[in-house]
Every structure is written in structure tokens, then in C-alpha cells.
Design a protein around this motif. Structure first.
Motif, PDB file in Angstrom:
ATOM      1  N   GLY A  52       0.784  -1.234   0.000  1.00  0.00           N
ATOM      2  CA  GLY A  52       0.000   0.000   0.000  1.00  0.00           C
ATOM      3  C   GLY A  52       0.811   1.276   0.000  1.00  0.00           C
ATOM      4  N   TYR A  53       2.133   1.163   0.051  1.00  0.00           N
ATOM      5  CA  TYR A  53       3.004   2.349   0.087  1.00  0.00           C
ATOM      6  C   TYR A  53       2.731   3.295  -1.085  1.00  0.00           C
ATOM      7  CZ  TYR A  53       7.309   4.953  -0.924  1.00  0.00           C
ATOM      8  OH  TYR A  53       8.211   5.928  -1.250  1.00  0.00           O
ATOM      9  N   CYS A  95       7.975  13.255   4.008  1.00  0.00           N
ATOM     10  CA  CYS A  95       6.939  13.181   5.036  1.00  0.00           C
ATOM     11  C   CYS A  95       6.644  14.552   5.635  1.00  0.00           C
ATOM     12  CB  CYS A  95       7.341  12.198   6.123  1.00  0.00           C
ATOM     13  SG  CYS A  95       7.296  10.482   5.570  1.00  0.00           S
ATOM     14  N   ILE A  96       7.675  15.332   5.875  1.00  0.00           N
ATOM     15  CA  ILE A  96       7.475  16.676   6.412  1.00  0.00           C
ATOM     16  C   ILE A  96       6.732  17.546   5.405  1.00  0.00           C
ATOM     17  CG2 ILE A  96       8.661  18.798   7.104  1.00  0.00           C
ATOM     18  CD1 ILE A  96      10.824  16.894   8.355  1.00  0.00           C
ATOM     19  N   ALA A  97       7.154  17.515   4.152  1.00  0.00           N
ATOM     20  CA  ALA A  97       6.524  18.342   3.121  1.00  0.00           C
ATOM     21  C   ALA A  97       5.050  17.984   2.930  1.00  0.00           C
ATOM     22  CB  ALA A  97       7.273  18.197   1.793  1.00  0.00           C
ATOM     23  N   LEU A  98       4.749  16.694   2.966  1.00  0.00           N
ATOM     24  CA  LEU A  98       3.368  16.244   2.748  1.00  0.00           C
ATOM     25  C   LEU A  98       2.573  16.171   4.051  1.00  0.00           C
ATOM     26  CD1 LEU A  98       3.954  13.441   0.085  1.00  0.00           C
ATOM     27  CD2 LEU A  98       3.261  15.824  -0.284  1.00  0.00           C
ATOM     28  N   SER A 120       3.008  11.016   8.473  1.00  0.00           N
ATOM     29  CA  SER A 120       3.976  10.289   9.300  1.00  0.00           C
ATOM     30  C   SER A 120       4.652   9.204   8.455  1.00  0.00           C
ATOM     31  CB  SER A 120       3.296   9.663  10.514  1.00  0.00           C
ATOM     32  OG  SER A 120       2.561   8.526  10.154  1.00  0.00           O
ATOM     33  N   ALA A 121       5.896   8.942   8.774  1.00  0.00           N
ATOM     34  CA  ALA A 121       6.639   7.891   8.065  1.00  0.00           C
ATOM     35  C   ALA A 121       6.026   6.521   8.334  1.00  0.00           C
ATOM     36  CB  ALA A 121       8.104   7.921   8.466  1.00  0.00           C
ATOM     37  N   ASP A 122       5.555   6.295   9.557  1.00  0.00           N
ATOM     38  CA  ASP A 122       4.913   5.012   9.866  1.00  0.00           C
ATOM     39  C   ASP A 122       3.692   4.784   8.990  1.00  0.00           C
ATOM     40  OD1 ASP A 122       6.714   4.166  11.772  1.00  0.00           O
ATOM     41  OD2 ASP A 122       5.541   4.896  13.469  1.00  0.00           O
ATOM     42  N   TRP A 123       2.914   5.836   8.804  1.00  0.00           N
ATOM     43  CA  TRP A 123       1.729   5.705   7.948  1.00  0.00           C
ATOM     44  C   TRP A 123       2.139   5.459   6.499  1.00  0.00           C
ATOM     45  CZ3 TRP A 123      -0.042   8.645   3.799  1.00  0.00           C
ATOM     46  CH2 TRP A 123      -1.294   8.255   3.309  1.00  0.00           C
ATOM     47  N   LEU A 124       3.082   6.238   6.009  1.00  0.00           N
ATOM     48  CA  LEU A 124       3.500   6.096   4.613  1.00  0.00           C
ATOM     49  C   LEU A 124       4.077   4.713   4.335  1.00  0.00           C
ATOM     50  CD1 LEU A 124       4.004   7.218   1.783  1.00  0.00           C
ATOM     51  CD2 LEU A 124       6.170   8.133   2.625  1.00  0.00           C
ATOM     52  N   LEU A 125       4.991   4.280   5.155  1.00  0.00           N
ATOM     53  CA  LEU A 125       5.687   3.022   4.900  1.00  0.00           C
ATOM     54  C   LEU A 125       4.872   1.782   5.240  1.00  0.00           C
ATOM     55  CD1 LEU A 125       9.217   4.009   6.224  1.00  0.00           C
ATOM     56  CD2 LEU A 125       8.500   3.793   3.836  1.00  0.00           C
ATOM     57  N   PHE A 126       4.105   1.863   6.321  1.00  0.00           N
ATOM     58  CA  PHE A 126       3.460   0.647   6.827  1.00  0.00           C
ATOM     59  C   PHE A 126       1.942   0.745   6.981  1.00  0.00           C
ATOM     60  CE2 PHE A 126       7.721   1.100   8.792  1.00  0.00           C
ATOM     61  CZ  PHE A 126       8.360   0.111   8.065  1.00  0.00           C
ATOM     62  N   GLY A 127       1.385   1.951   6.798  1.00  0.00           N
ATOM     63  CA  GLY A 127      -0.052   2.132   6.976  1.00  0.00           C
ATOM     64  C   GLY A 127      -0.464   2.141   8.435  1.00  0.00           C
ATOM     65  N   GLN A 147      -2.336   9.282   9.704  1.00  0.00           N
ATOM     66  CA  GLN A 147      -1.686   9.782   8.498  1.00  0.00           C
ATOM     67  C   GLN A 147      -0.928  11.067   8.774  1.00  0.00           C
ATOM     68  OE1 GLN A 147      -4.336  10.648   5.251  1.00  0.00           O
ATOM     69  NE2 GLN A 147      -2.737  11.559   4.026  1.00  0.00           N
ATOM     70  N   LYS A 148      -1.572  11.989   9.449  1.00  0.00           N
ATOM     71  CA  LYS A 148      -0.978  13.305   9.658  1.00  0.00           C
ATOM     72  C   LYS A 148       0.024  13.284  10.794  1.00  0.00           C
ATOM     73  CE  LYS A 148      -3.270  15.501   6.525  1.00  0.00           C
ATOM     74  NZ  LYS A 148      -2.628  16.059   5.375  1.00  0.00           N
ATOM     75  N   ILE A 149       1.015  14.145  10.674  1.00  0.00           N
ATOM     76  CA  ILE A 149       2.005  14.312  11.727  1.00  0.00           C
ATOM     77  C   ILE A 149       1.331  15.059  12.868  1.00  0.00           C
ATOM     78  CG2 ILE A 149       4.182  15.416  12.375  1.00  0.00           C
ATOM     79  CD1 ILE A 149       5.042  15.128   9.444  1.00  0.00           C
ATOM     80  N   ASN A 150       1.535  14.601  14.078  1.00  0.00           N
ATOM     81  CA  ASN A 150       0.971  15.241  15.249  1.00  0.00           C
ATOM     82  C   ASN A 150       1.963  16.305  15.731  1.00  0.00           C
ATOM     83  OD1 ASN A 150      -0.477  15.911  17.476  1.00  0.00           O
ATOM     84  ND2 ASN A 150      -0.304  13.916  18.472  1.00  0.00           N
ATOM     85  N   ARG A 151       1.835  17.494  15.203  1.00  0.00           N
ATOM     86  CA  ARG A 151       2.785  18.566  15.515  1.00  0.00           C
ATOM     87  C   ARG A 151       2.354  19.346  16.757  1.00  0.00           C
ATOM     88  NH1 ARG A 151       5.932  19.930  10.694  1.00  0.00           N
ATOM     89  NH2 ARG A 151       5.055  18.774   8.968  1.00  0.00           N
TER      90      ARG A 151
END
Length: 90
Positions: free
Chosen positions: A12-13, A61-64, A67-74, A78-82
């Protein structure tokens, strides 16, 4: 990251990457400038022809704002918790 295109599709990446890219306000040239890559490299990432190195993946990941965990592994959100550390000091 030397993964086969089938692996990237099957886990799913590629779908997650393309969904995040489409949801962003960037075109390939703009994203390439942020990532210090050319348009061809960006399209390679989006089509699974190539994968970004670790630094580029972090920048992606920062630009979009994902989170890397979401992108790589689902996994996880999805969103970074800033800025939300639940009141805890670091």
C-alpha cells in the motif's frame, strides 16, 4: 531501500504516497525543490520506479505532512501530530 515495485504496491506504500501527493498543494517541480530532487525523481517515487533514501523520505513526510509510519506501513495516523505532547514537557 531496495524493494521491488510489487512489494511497494502490495503493502500500500505507493497508494498512500500518491494519495498524500494528490492531497497536497504541490506539483512535482515544487516538491522536487523541497526535496532537492528533480521532477523525474519525484515521478519515479510516485510510480514506484525508485524509492527515496532516508533523508529524502524524511523530507517527503514533512513536506506532505504525513507520518513515516503511515506512509511506509499504513500504521498510526496519516498526519504528523505537531506540537501536541499532551501537556508533557520534553
Amino acid at each position: 531501500m531496495a524493494r521491488s515495485k510489487n512489494y511497494l504496491i502490495n503493502n500500500g506504500y505507493l497508494q498512500r504516497l500518491n494519495d498524500a501527493y494528490i492531497s497536497s498543494s504541490f506539483n512535482a517541480v515544487q516538491l522536487g525543490k523541497i526535496l532537492h530532487r528533480d521532477r523525474k525523481a519525484i515521478y519515479g517515487y510516485l510510480h514506484g520506479d525508485t524509492t527515496p533514501d532516508a533523508l529524502t523520505l524524511a523530507r517527503l513526510c514533512i513536506a506532505l505532512d504525513i507520518s513515516a509510519d503511515w506512509l511506509l506501513f499504513g500504521k498510526d495516523d496519516q498526519k504528523i501530530n505537531r506540537g501536541n505532547n499532551n501537556g508533557k514537557k520534553r
